[in-house]
Design a protein around this motif. Structure first.
Motif, PDB file in Angstrom:
ATOM      1  N   LEU A  17       0.853  -1.193   0.000  1.00  0.00           N
ATOM      2  CA  LEU A  17       0.000   0.000   0.000  1.00  0.00           C
ATOM      3  C   LEU A  17       0.889   1.243   0.000  1.00  0.00           C
ATOM      4  N   ALA A  18       0.500   2.226  -0.815  1.00  0.00           N
ATOM      5  CA  ALA A  18       1.357   3.403  -1.021  1.00  0.00           C
ATOM      6  C   ALA A  18       1.636   4.139   0.279  1.00  0.00           C
ATOM      7  N   ALA A  19       0.601   4.219   1.167  1.00  0.00           N
ATOM      8  CA  ALA A  19       0.768   5.022   2.385  1.00  0.00           C
ATOM      9  C   ALA A  19       1.647   4.338   3.425  1.00  0.00           C
ATOM     10  N   PHE A  20       1.974   3.058   3.195  1.00  0.00           N
ATOM     11  CA  PHE A  20       2.777   2.353   4.188  1.00  0.00           C
ATOM     12  C   PHE A  20       4.177   2.971   4.306  1.00  0.00           C
ATOM     13  N   GLY A  21       4.737   3.341   3.174  1.00  0.00           N
ATOM     14  CA  GLY A  21       6.076   3.932   3.181  1.00  0.00           C
ATOM     15  C   GLY A  21       6.100   5.199   4.032  1.00  0.00           C
ATOM     16  N   GLU A  22       5.048   5.961   3.916  1.00  0.00           N
ATOM     17  CA  GLU A  22       4.956   7.211   4.676  1.00  0.00           C
ATOM     18  C   GLU A  22       4.877   6.923   6.181  1.00  0.00           C
ATOM     19  N   LEU A  23       4.108   5.863   6.503  1.00  0.00           N
ATOM     20  CA  LEU A  23       3.981   5.498   7.920  1.00  0.00           C
ATOM     21  C   LEU A  23       5.319   5.009   8.461  1.00  0.00           C
ATOM     22  N   GLU A  24       5.986   4.183   7.667  1.00  0.00           N
ATOM     23  CA  GLU A  24       7.298   3.668   8.099  1.00  0.00           C
ATOM     24  C   GLU A  24       8.256   4.810   8.407  1.00  0.00           C
ATOM     25  N   ALA A  25       8.239   5.797   7.501  1.00  0.00           N
ATOM     26  CA  ALA A  25       9.133   6.940   7.681  1.00  0.00           C
ATOM     27  C   ALA A  25       8.751   7.728   8.932  1.00  0.00           C
ATOM     28  N   ALA A  26       7.439   7.917   9.136  1.00  0.00           N
ATOM     29  CA  ALA A  26       6.979   8.699  10.298  1.00  0.00           C
ATOM     30  C   ALA A  26       7.358   7.994  11.595  1.00  0.00           C
ATOM     31  N   VAL A  27       7.156   6.668  11.625  1.00  0.00           N
ATOM     32  CA  VAL A  27       7.494   5.927  12.843  1.00  0.00           C
ATOM     33  C   VAL A  27       9.004   5.972  13.072  1.00  0.00           C
ATOM     34  N   GLY A  28       9.760   5.802  11.984  1.00  0.00           N
ATOM     35  CA  GLY A  28      11.227   5.850  12.096  1.00  0.00           C
ATOM     36  C   GLY A  28      11.685   7.171  12.693  1.00  0.00           C
ATOM     37  N   LYS A  29      11.101   8.245  12.229  1.00  0.00           N
ATOM     38  CA  LYS A  29      11.493   9.565  12.707  1.00  0.00           C
ATOM     39  C   LYS A  29      11.113   9.752  14.185  1.00  0.00           C
ATOM     40  N   ALA A  30       9.927   9.264  14.526  1.00  0.00           N
ATOM     41  CA  ALA A  30       9.488   9.391  15.922  1.00  0.00           C
ATOM     42  C   ALA A  30      10.413   8.585  16.839  1.00  0.00           C
ATOM     43  N   LEU A  31      10.723   7.359  16.411  1.00  0.00           N
ATOM     44  CA  LEU A  31      11.555   6.502  17.271  1.00  0.00           C
ATOM     45  C   LEU A  31      12.988   7.029  17.370  1.00  0.00           C
ATOM     46  N   SER A  32      13.394   7.815  16.379  1.00  0.00           N
ATOM     47  CA  SER A  32      14.769   8.325  16.414  1.00  0.00           C
ATOM     48  C   SER A  32      14.984   9.273  17.605  1.00  0.00           C
ATOM     49  N   TRP A  33      13.907   9.730  18.205  1.00  0.00           N
ATOM     50  CA  TRP A  33      14.067  10.590  19.391  1.00  0.00           C
ATOM     51  C   TRP A  33      14.559   9.809  20.608  1.00  0.00           C
ATOM     52  N   GLU A  34      14.593   8.496  20.497  1.00  0.00           N
ATOM     53  CA  GLU A  34      15.105   7.680  21.611  1.00  0.00           C
ATOM     54  C   GLU A  34      16.531   8.078  21.967  1.00  0.00           C
ATOM     55  N   ARG A  35      17.268   8.522  20.958  1.00  0.00           N
ATOM     56  CA  ARG A  35      18.677   8.848  21.224  1.00  0.00           C
ATOM     57  C   ARG A  35      18.809  10.038  22.172  1.00  0.00           C
ATOM     58  N   GLU A  36      17.781  10.821  22.290  1.00  0.00           N
ATOM     59  CA  GLU A  36      17.830  11.989  23.171  1.00  0.00           C
ATOM     60  C   GLU A  36      17.482  11.642  24.620  1.00  0.00           C
ATOM     61  N   LEU A  37      17.036  10.402  24.834  1.00  0.00           N
ATOM     62  CA  LEU A  37      16.552  10.074  26.176  1.00  0.00           C
ATOM     63  C   LEU A  37      17.649  10.121  27.232  1.00  0.00           C
ATOM     64  N   ASP A  38      18.852   9.778  26.839  1.00  0.00           N
ATOM     65  CA  ASP A  38      19.930   9.757  27.828  1.00  0.00           C
ATOM     66  C   ASP A  38      20.645  11.084  27.954  1.00  0.00           C
ATOM     67  N   GLY A  39      20.313  12.032  27.112  1.00  0.00           N
ATOM     68  CA  GLY A  39      20.983  13.336  27.159  1.00  0.00           C
ATOM     69  C   GLY A  39      20.518  14.144  28.358  1.00  0.00           C
ATOM     70  N   ASP A  40      21.134  15.300  28.562  1.00  0.00           N
ATOM     71  CA  ASP A  40      20.665  16.135  29.666  1.00  0.00           C
ATOM     72  C   ASP A  40      20.529  17.595  29.245  1.00  0.00           C
ATOM     73  N   GLY A  41      20.494  17.812  27.959  1.00  0.00           N
ATOM     74  CA  GLY A  41      20.347  19.182  27.466  1.00  0.00           C
ATOM     75  C   GLY A  41      18.912  19.501  27.124  1.00  0.00           C
ATOM     76  N   PRO A  42      18.652  20.750  26.757  1.00  0.00           N
ATOM     77  CA  PRO A  42      17.282  21.140  26.387  1.00  0.00           C
ATOM     78  C   PRO A  42      16.791  20.369  25.161  1.00  0.00           C
ATOM     79  N   LEU A  43      15.515  20.218  25.074  1.00  0.00           N
ATOM     80  CA  LEU A  43      14.895  19.527  23.934  1.00  0.00           C
ATOM     81  C   LEU A  43      13.898  20.471  23.270  1.00  0.00           C
ATOM     82  N   SER A  44      13.720  20.326  21.975  1.00  0.00           N
ATOM     83  CA  SER A  44      12.731  21.141  21.273  1.00  0.00           C
ATOM     84  C   SER A  44      11.371  20.446  21.351  1.00  0.00           C
TER      85      SER A  44
END
Lengths: 132, 556
Positions: free
Chosen positions: A79-106
């Protein structure tokens, strides 16, 4: 896709919308306007790592997504929209890398990325519904 | 001492909402039920129901999730045949159903948007269920607003500034809607049978809460002759029509900056409806015969004793005017027979009021004094030996209704609604007090101030009302009269619906005239539940072209 298959997929997408789409953004939606970055980081932690609670305890967003792929990838992969969902989830999950930081977040950037998951799921549901 | 914070119970398998209440809603107290300590919540239906069974009285509002991903043995059954997935997805509904069985009036906020649920196949009508709210936005403000609405509604007083709301969920919902609609300038449609209190609510609640500086002006469109309605509403200059001997202001101008109550709005002639539509759109009126337009700032409350939508369907009310008045602001005041749970409360309060009226006070105090009680104490109603809630002893003169007498009231259909109930109790109080004082006068002594009501008196008072058929001024919203009159209306080409309605109304008035032997006070009492509105009945009688002198002459 046959009618029964389609119904099953729509069920899976409904669950995904609720379990991942709603709960990955909810901690941010419920943050007060003046929340500091400590609170923002805590909300991010809850959003990504304690997204849902189940019989076995907290379920992170990554695991919910993996569960969905396991059950539905064969049906949604073309399904065409699946690629978009995959990308959106990937981007959301990429915020995991900020969990261990201690600086300000946007907060704005996080809200935008986490909110995009819900929109992408909805788009995929509509496409799946049309494919019946 | 600090005021107690409303207490919230969270029923949710997840932690998000419990955390939000604990951390971001300090104005509420999160009930410490379940885990974890910093954001406690109950994770499934059985646990929650057991908790409510023990501590339900201490809960002010419940936040209830919809989907519960818990083990199968912790789920409440949903519907026969529902599989595990569906039972989990709609578990909130199963829990809500059980809560409603035991705690009908407990406010519950469902943590889901109504649009996310397809409830039709569950046979649920949650949108119209009192004390049940959906969370239609998933942000902090939406949550706060919903919880606040639920708490406010639950803590709503049964009586407020003379308005007897009672305890019924429907009236609570009416109050909630009216308190929103009182704000701003949007028009409001009030529908309800005669005697339900539409004009009282319009003045005492909608106008009083609107903060509008202008006056409350009321016009009963059932009593204004059709050809004078336009002049009455919009004003007229001298000579604008036969009989207009001076300039007159219309009610729109008189109500400027205030509220205009259009009672029996369905009676406005069709040609005037068009003009009314323009006035509502442009907020300007032009008096008849004048070229000058006047700006008016008026909040319109339109009342009807029948569903306006029905009059639209019947072609008697313009659709565009109905839409302009806005069906979205329509509030239906329920008839008394649909809120009989409130009957004891209403009867007690109305008895107290009747006992405090000028003509009753000397009689009441005389009886109190004869029974060795202090005078000036309010009257009370004792229903089937049950003292009023919250009181341990009888305060003053007591009207005692034994079970069979009470059942006569409880089983009555109350076609005249609260107004009829008030009249019946007023008469009951007066007759009983007179009878007791007569007994004192003839030398009898009283051992107590408890006056037993004669069931025969109740039966005769109720018969006086139930014998009155439905009619133009006493119409039921649905259903027919128990004892209908049959009218003959001959239709001729070119006759308007108004002509037909006037013909039927004329026959109805005639039959009442004969039945009451021309007693207009009695007619007013039967038609409007208020003998003092005799003048309104006489006016309508004349408008219908009925001549008292001729009728009396014909009967001699």
């Amino acid at each position: 896709m046959g009618p029964a298959e389609r119904e099953h997929l729509l069920d899976l997408l409904s669950d995904l919308k609720h379990d991942l789409g709603k709960y990955i953004r909810l901690p941010f939606m419920m943050l007060p306007p003046g929340a500091d970055w400590h609170e923002t980081r805590t909300a991010l932690h809850h959003a990504l790592l304690q997204t849902r609670s189940g019989p076995a305890g907290h379920v992170p967003a990554r695991e919910i997504w993996a569960g969905f792929l396991r059950d539905a990838e064969a049906q949604v992969g073309n399904l065409a929209a699946f690629g978009e969902l995959e990308a959106a989830v990937g981007k959301a999950l990429s915020w995991e890398r900020e969990l261990d930081g201690d600086g300000p977040l946007s907060r704005d950037a996080i809200e935008k990325d986490l909110g995009a998951v819900q929109d992408a799921i909805q788009k995929l549901r509509l496409e799946a519904a049309r494919h019946g | 001492m600090a005021e107690r914070r409303p207490r919230i119970l969270v029923i949710d398998d997840g932690l998000t909402y419990a955390r939000v209440v604990a951390k971001n809603l300090p104005e509420y107290e999160l009930i410490a039920a379940g885990q974890p300590a910093e954001a406690p919540r109950l994770e499934d239906g059985p646990t929650a129901l057991a908790f409510l069974e023990r501590h339900g009285g201490g809960v002010d509002v419940v936040l209830l999730d919809m989907k519960f991903d818990v083990e199968q043995d912790r789920l409440l059954p949903l519907d026969e045949g529902a599989d595990l997935r569906r039972t989990r997805r709609f578990q909130g509904i199963a829990i809500l159903r059980e809560i409603r069985k035991r705690h009908a009036h407990l406010p519950v906020v469902l943590l889901t948007s109504q649009s996310d649920l397809s409830l039709a196949d569950l046979g649920e009508d949650l949108a119209n269920q009192s004390m049940t709210y959906f969370l239609d936005g998933d942000d902090l403000d939406s949550l706060r607003i919903r919880i606040n609405a639920a708490v406010q509604e639950a803590s709503q007083p049964a009586e407020e500034e003379g308005i007897l709301w009672g305890h019924s969920p429907t009236m609570r919902a009416v109050r909630r809607r009216l308190s929103v609609l009182a704000q701003g300038r949007m028009p409001v449609i009030l529908e309800g049978e005669t005697g339900t209190g539409k004009s009282y609510l319009a003045e005492r609640f909608l106008h009083a809460r609107s903060n509008r500086p202008g006056p409350f002006v009321t016009v009963d469109l059932g009593t204004v002759p059709p050809d004078l309605v336009a002049a009455h509403l919009f004003g007229a200059t001298r000579g604008a029509y036969t009989g207009a001997v001076a300039d007159r202001k219309g009610v729109f101008e008189l109500a400027d900056q205030g509220t205009l109550f259009l009672d029996e709005v369905q009676n406005i002639p069709l040609d005037v409806q068009k003009q009314l539509l323009l006035v509502l759109q442009d907020r300007r009126v032009r008096p008849l015969g004048s070229s000058r337009e006047i700006d008016v700032d008026v909040k319109v409350v339109a009342a009807s004793s029948m569903p306006l939508a029905r009059t639209v369907a019947e072609g008697r009310f313009r659709r565009d005017l109905y839409m302009r008045l806005s069906p979205a602001t329509r509030v239906v005041i329920p008839p008394l027979r649909e809120r009989l749970d409130d009957l004891p409360f209403l009867a007690r309060r109305l008895t107290e009021k009747a006992g405090a009226q000028d003509e009753a006070v000397p009689l009441r105090d005389r009886i109190a004094s004869a029974a060795g009680l202090q005078s000036g104490l309010p009257m009370a109603l004792l229903i089937d030996s049950e003292p009023p809630p919250g009181t341990s002893n009888e305060p003053g003169v007591v009207l005692a209704l034994p079970g069979p007498s009470w059942r006569l009231l409880a089983e009555h259909s109350w076609p005249g609604n609260v107004r009829e109930l008030a009249m019946v109790l007023h008469n009951l109080v007066t007759f009983t007090l007179i009878e007791a004082t007569e007994a004192l006068r003839s030398g009898l002594s009283l051992k107590s101030a408890r006056l037993q009501v004669d069931p025969g008196l109740i039966a005769s008072l109720l018969t006086g009302y139930s014998g009155v058929p439905d009619g133009p001024s006493d119409s039921r919203m649905e259903g027919g009269a128990d004892n209908p009159l049959r009218f003959e209306v001959t239709l001729e080409a070119g006759e308007t619906l108004n002509d037909v309605s006037n013909t039927a109304e004329r026959q109805y008035f005639l039959s009442l005239f004969r039945r009451t032997k021309g007693d207009f006070r009695r007619m007013a009492e039967l038609l409007l539940g208020d003998a003092d509105r005799e003048r309104a009945v006489r006016l309508r009688f004349n408008q219908l072209g009925l001549k008292v002198r001729e009728l009396r002459g014909a009967e001699r």
